[in-house]
Scaffold this active site. Sequence first.
Site, short mmCIF file in Angstrom:
data_model
loop_
_atom_site.label_atom_id
_atom_site.label_comp_id
_atom_site.label_asym_id
_atom_site.label_seq_id
_atom_site.Cartn_x
_atom_site.Cartn_y
_atom_site.Cartn_z
CB CYS A 1 17.59 66.40 44.35
SG CYS A 1 17.61 64.64 44.72
CB CYS B 1 14.55 63.91 51.36
SG CYS B 1 13.59 63.49 49.88
N1 DGL Z 1 14.03 64.74 46.70
C1 DGL Z 1 15.22 64.00 46.76
C2 DGL Z 1 16.18 64.49 47.85
O1 DGL Z 1 16.17 65.64 48.21
C3 DGL Z 1 15.22 62.51 46.71
C4 DGL Z 1 14.05 61.70 46.48
C5 DGL Z 1 14.39 60.42 45.74
O2 DGL Z 1 14.40 60.46 44.53
O3 DGL Z 1 14.65 59.40 46.39
O4 DGL Z 1 16.97 63.75 48.35
#
Ligand code: DGL
Length: 255
Positions: free
Chosen positions: A75, A181
């Site tokens: 993430c 993301c």
């Molecule tokens: N999947 C996450 C990222 O790579 C973020 C998504 C979220 O929880 O806002 O930033």
Amino acid sequence: MDQAVNPIGVFDSGVGGISALQAMIRLLPREHFIYFGDTANAPYGTKKTEEVIACVRNVTDRLLARHIKALVIACNTATGAAAYTLRRELTIPVIGMEPALKPASELRKNGDILVLATPLTLHQEKFNRLMEKYGEGALRVPCTGLMELVEQENWKAAQAYLEEVFALYDLKRVDAVVLGCTHYVFLKDMIRRMLPERIAITEGSEGTARQLKRVLGRSRLLREEGEGTVELQTSGAPEDIERMRRLLDRAIPEP
Ligand code: DGL
């Protein structure tokens, strides 16, 4: 005990990190992975840094209780918010992710780079430093609400969302789009079809898998034999596990 047989902990706020998990499984098929989707606390990207750190600590404690040999923060938002803290506090290797701006800058000619990410990622100090190094011509594109559409597997609404985003830019001037993301990586195919061929799309899943392999190799933690496994966990509802399983089976085009 030989620590190399222990599992690798991987987490995200939801299903997004599964895109990176796919790359890790491809590269390290002998490893045991425990994937944790913190869906009860999603999204991270509109929270404050301290709130994300608190969520990440909870997830990490649960994974440490399973004797993980390494932790992958799949993430971008959580990496920016908490990687520094975790690396100071934990004794196992911690692998993080950041928007793939460096490869995009290498592919850039004279045009712009659009960095699609959560608001928190784009406001973090870590991202400012990345921008100073590789951000010439890069524009921040916060995509509030887009991760939710991926969580809902609402591909139609995601397409409409992205069409609106790209309509704001003169695509003739754009050389690269960064999917900053892990949720957006599930939209890579769709984005590829929406953009002119000459615009490069970069994202960090393969690079993260390679970094994990390097770190495990250096620490003599690579599992050398046997077949790997994947266990899915969530702080949310049992249906969340089913969604994760569906997305794990969903093919993402390799770069
Ligand atoms: N999947 C996450 C990222 O790579 C973020 C998504 C979220 O929880 O806002 O930033």
